[in-house]
Design an enzyme around this catalytic site. Structure first.
Site, PDB file in Angstrom:
ATOM      1  N   LYS A 280     -13.144   6.244  -4.409  1.00 50.69           N
ATOM      2  CA  LYS A 280     -12.132   5.567  -3.599  1.00 50.69           C
ATOM      3  C   LYS A 280     -12.056   6.280  -2.237  1.00 50.69           C
ATOM      4  CE  LYS A 280      -7.689   3.398  -4.477  1.00 50.69           C
ATOM      5  NZ  LYS A 280      -6.647   3.173  -5.502  1.00 50.69           N
ATOM      6  N   GLU A 365       4.319  -2.511 -16.810  1.00 49.86           N
ATOM      7  CA  GLU A 365       5.745  -2.759 -16.574  1.00 49.86           C
ATOM      8  C   GLU A 365       6.461  -3.187 -17.851  1.00 49.86           C
ATOM      9  OE1 GLU A 365       3.284  -3.880 -14.662  1.00 49.86           O
ATOM     10  OE2 GLU A 365       3.672  -2.938 -12.723  1.00 49.86           O
ATOM     11  N   ARG A 393       6.929  -9.124 -14.231  1.00 51.30           N
ATOM     12  CA  ARG A 393       5.997  -9.064 -15.366  1.00 51.30           C
ATOM     13  C   ARG A 393       6.700  -8.594 -16.640  1.00 51.30           C
ATOM     14  NH1 ARG A 393      -0.147  -7.249 -14.595  1.00 51.30           N
ATOM     15  NH2 ARG A 393      -0.324  -9.351 -13.787  1.00 51.30           N
TER      16      ARG A 393
HETATM   17  C1  LIG Z   1       1.395  -5.694 -12.057  1.00 49.54           C
HETATM   18  C2  LIG Z   1       1.144  -4.736 -10.924  1.00 49.54           C
HETATM   19  N1  LIG Z   1       1.678  -3.505 -10.977  1.00 49.54           N
HETATM   20  C3  LIG Z   1       1.467  -2.627  -9.978  1.00 49.54           C
HETATM   21  C4  LIG Z   1       0.733  -2.997  -8.887  1.00 49.54           C
HETATM   22  C5  LIG Z   1       0.531  -2.037  -7.738  1.00 49.54           C
HETATM   23  N2  LIG Z   1      -0.891  -1.689  -7.600  1.00 49.54           N
HETATM   24  C6  LIG Z   1      -1.686  -2.272  -6.731  1.00 49.54           C
HETATM   25  S1  LIG Z   1      -3.246  -1.741  -6.800  1.00 49.54           S
HETATM   26  C7  LIG Z   1      -2.828  -0.622  -8.025  1.00 49.54           C
HETATM   27  C8  LIG Z   1      -3.837   0.309  -8.590  1.00 49.54           C
HETATM   28  C9  LIG Z   1      -4.995  -0.469  -9.108  1.00 49.54           C
HETATM   29  O1  LIG Z   1      -5.955   0.459  -9.564  1.00 49.54           O
HETATM   30  P1  LIG Z   1      -7.434  -0.056  -9.774  1.00 49.54           P
HETATM   31  O2  LIG Z   1      -7.403  -1.314 -10.534  1.00 49.54           O
HETATM   32  O3  LIG Z   1      -8.162   1.066 -10.358  1.00 49.54           O
HETATM   33  O4  LIG Z   1      -7.941  -0.413  -8.319  1.00 49.54           O
HETATM   34  P2  LIG Z   1      -8.331   0.603  -7.134  1.00 49.54           P
HETATM   35  O5  LIG Z   1      -7.167   0.549  -6.176  1.00 49.54           O
HETATM   36  O6  LIG Z   1      -8.540   1.945  -7.733  1.00 49.54           O
HETATM   37  O7  LIG Z   1      -9.583   0.036  -6.529  1.00 49.54           O
HETATM   38  C10 LIG Z   1      -1.497  -0.740  -8.361  1.00 49.54           C
HETATM   39  C11 LIG Z   1      -0.805   0.069  -9.390  1.00 49.54           C
HETATM   40  C12 LIG Z   1       0.217  -4.305  -8.854  1.00 49.54           C
HETATM   41  N3  LIG Z   1      -0.508  -4.765  -7.790  1.00 49.54           N
HETATM   42  N4  LIG Z   1       0.422  -5.145  -9.885  1.00 49.54           N
HETATM   43 MG   LIG Z   2      -9.229   2.566  -9.593  1.00 43.08          MG
END
Ligand SMILES: Cc1ncc(C[n+]2csc(CCOP(=O)(O)OP(=O)(O)O)c2C)c(N)n1
Ligand SMILES: [Mg+2]
Ligand SMILES: CC(=O)[C@@H](O)[C@H](O)COP(=O)(O)O
Length: 639
Positions: A280, A365, A393
């Site tokens: 990342k 959540e 959610r």
């Molecule tokens: C239901 C929900 N909860 C929390 C979030 C906030 N959020 C956005 S991206 C993320 C992390 C996602 O991690 P990953 O899938 O590994 O993607 P990366 O950013 O590492 O590429 C979170 C917690 C969200 N978008 N949707």
């Molecule tokens: Mg990730």
């Protein structure tokens, strides 16, 4: 002229020789770093998927082959390669490119998502539709390791394995959610990553066993032994056991490795998961070093990566944590819960102060809310800190596990109201409507960061059931914090400005500021408007409302939330119930449509929540003047 400028769509990506790709990746990274420095956005996730996105568009022919991105915050590279590179500088701006995928923007944006973990379910739906319709084309879901910590992903994997669906899942594993990923799944993925890169199937492992001395006998011994050997040797056994063939891990920044892996997996039928390991923030040292901060960042200085901070009070989120720490010092029952949003919710200081009393449950959540209910059930005072939009959610958990049982859970609802650049999927504008209708629920919103503390103090001392305390994204109002906390009587409103001809009932800091300006404009036109801090949305201050009705003082409500079913609706219902609808009431709120991305001020203007518009309408209605044409405009003020 570089490669990127010549790319108008995926055909141009496929036309490039393999040896041109590293330069293309470099150009993409350079443009991302410079553009997002001005617009703000999800820099680190996108820097991590440059090579992967290029290779996906080389191996699959979008849109016939469907690329279904999870969350979509890592879709900037996809947009650059599908004809929107020239519009990248409009990212997240009012009227500009969305920061997530949007079907209205491009035929290559197959699926829209701002919330995580929907890609597998959606992709499976597309697979089943394709097969029922006898269509062709691959369906590829790209999901992150963070998104794979949400229960919804397992609901989909369960059915994918059951149906043996012909679907390719790309697991983009960068070891990060927003913050470092957490939980047993993340631990499992770490084991897989450290197994070293190989692309072996179960069959090959069994061939390997046969070659071992006594291999034949070994492979004949009880299935249990073989199964446990397989579990040791076969990578991805978690997926394999669900009927999903696992390949990987593959270096997600190595074009050759990606090319070989995709070449191999795209030929396969049935459910396949390719585990791609990425970094990342790749290619920008500041983001590599601090992918948490650069997950979603405001404007920054390119040379140093230093955020360009606006001078102003700290955020409501940081004030909330300051109050929570002060209260947790005195009350050992208080614990905090976050579904993977430690940074965004400003909870890091709480974690530092009380490492054993903050629980990051991952992107979960639903679990967060019921986990809180379990804690309350056993005598703790859980404070579940969840963005308004993400709380959507966990609605049934709020109903079924918290409200029905009157569990003493504090729901700290951050990002309540318009959030700006994230747009439709992130504005926290429905929680008033979906919480105020629940029996046993208390729902409050402070006028400023000081009252936030008093309401939190009231909430943690309240033992009559759930207490939801909502507060906005962005900075505090800039008032000092009282030394001591005091309880605020539940259901009590506060008159901020007396009025004879009209009372404005405003919810939250933005609407109180708006109400103040409306009152001033009306005063200049000889109309005396009062202003009330309607800090409790449930229960309403029925006494004060009855007083206005008895004096036949018209009221107007102001809420930065959907007008449909919101605070204004509650006031109307209360007046109707008391047979007092005779007074004039107008509910101003957000219109019955999803609000796009843009600055909060642009969006409030669009929704008609601006002082001049409201003052014009109220003056016209109360002084009997014909409504100014602009005010009658459809879809403007909450209709
Ligand atoms: C239901 C929900 N909860 C929390 C979030 C906030 N959020 C956005 S991206 C993320 C992390 C996602 O991690 P990953 O899938 O590994 O993607 P990366 O950013 O590492 O590429 C979170 C917690 C969200 N978008 N949707
Ligand atoms: Mg990730
Ligand atoms: C993509 C996602 O859902 C999060 O990164 C979200 O954008 C964070 O919002 P804040 O910037 O308000 O913390």
């Amino acid at each position: 002229m570089g490669y990127l400028e010549k790319i108008q769509g995926p055909d141009d990506v496929r036309a490039l020789p393999l040896e041109a790709l590293p330069e293309l990746a470099r150009e993409i990274r350079e443009r991302l770093i410079h553009v997002v420095a001005r617009t703000g956005g999800h820099l680190a996730p996108n820097l991590g998927v440059v090579e992967l996105t290029i290779m996906l568009h080389r191996h699959f022919r979008s849109p016939e082959d469907k690329l279904v991105w999870d969350v979509g915050h890592q879709g900037y590279v996809h947009k650059m390669l599908t004809g929107r590179n020239d519009r990248l500088p409009t990212l997240r701006q009012y009227g500009g490119l969305s920061g997530f995928l949007k079907r209205a923007e491009s035929e290559h944006d197959i699926w829209e998502a701002g919330h995580t973990s929907t890609s597998l379910s959606a992709a499976l739906g597309m697979v089943v539709a394709r097969d029922l319709q006898g269509e062709k084309g691959k369906v590829v879901a790209i999901i992150g390791d963070g998104a794979l910590t949400a229960g919804m992903a397992y609901e989909a994997l369960n059915q994918i394995g059951h149906l043996r669906a012909d679907l390719l899942i790309i697991l983009n594993d960068n070891e990060m959610s927003i913050s470092p990923n957490v939980g047993a799944i993340s631990h499992y993925l770490t084991k897989l990553r450290t197994h070293g890169g190989y692309l072996r199937t179960k069959e090959e492992i069994e061939q390997l066993l046969l070659r071992l001395p006594q291999g034949k006998r070994l492979t004949r011994v009880a299935e249990r032994v073989k199964e446990s050997l397989k579990a040791l040797l076969v990578p991805g056994v978690l997926f394999e056991e669900m009927g999903i063939r696992y390949f990987g891990p593959v270096n997600g920044h190595d074009f050759t490795a990606l090319d070989e892996a995709l070449q191999q997996v795209k030929k396969l039928r049935g459910p396949v998961l390719l585990h791609v390991v990425t970094k990342k923030g790749k290619g920008y040292p500041a983001a590599e070093k601090d992918a948490d901060t650069f997950h979603g960042i405001g404007p920054y200085k390119v040379e140093s990566g230093e955020p360009i901070r606006r001078v102003g009070p700290p955020s409501f989120a940081s004030f909330f944590t300051r109050h929570l720490i002060r209260l947790a010092e005195r009350d050992p029952r208080i614990v905090a819960i976050t579904p993977a949003m430690i940074t965004g919710s400003g909870l890091k200081p709480f974690l530092e102060r009380f490492p054993d009393r903050l629980f990051d449950v991952g992107i979960a959540e639903q679990h967060a809310v019921t986990f809180a209910a379990g804690l309350a059930n056993a005598g703790m005072k859980p404070v579940a800190v969840i963005y308004s939009t993400f709380l959507q959610r966990a609605y049934d958990q709020v109903v079924h596990d918290v409200a029905v049982q009157r569990q003493n859970v504090v729901l700290a609802i951050d990002r309540a109201g318009l959030v700006g650049g994230d747009g439709e999927t992130h504005h926290g504008v429905f929680d008033i409507a979906f919480l105020r209708t629940l029996p046993n629920m208390v729902l409050a919103m402070p006028k400023d960061e000081n009252e936030l503390g008093h309401l939190l103090y009231t909430a943690v001392r309240y033992d009559g059931g759930p207490f939801a305390l909502r507060y906005p994204r962005g900075e505090g109002v800039g008032v000092p914090l009282d030394e001591e906390y005091r309880e605020i009587p539940i259901g009590s409103w506060e008159v901020l400005r007396e009025g004879r001809d009209l009372m404005l009932l405003a919810v939250g800091p933005n609407m109180i500021a708006l109400g103040e300006k409306v009152a001033q404009l009306l005063a200049r036109r000889g109309l005396s408007a009062g202003l009330v801090n309607a800090r409790f949305i449930k229960p309403l201050d029925r006494e004060m409302l009855a007083e206005f009705a008895a004096k036949r003082i018209p009221v107007a409500t102001l809420e930065e939330a959907s007008a449909q079913g919101g605070f204004g609706s509650a006031v109307l219902e209360a007046l109707a119930e008391a047979g007092q609808l005779g007074i004039f009431v107008r509910a101003f709120g957000l219109p019955d449509r999803f609000i796009p991305h843009g600055s909060v001020s642009d969006l409030l203007r669009d929704a008609g929540l601006v002082p001049e518009r409201i003052a014009d309408e109220l003056y016209a209605r109360l002084r009997g003047d014909a409504l100014a044409p602009s005010v009658r405009e459809e879809g403007g003020i909450g209709s």
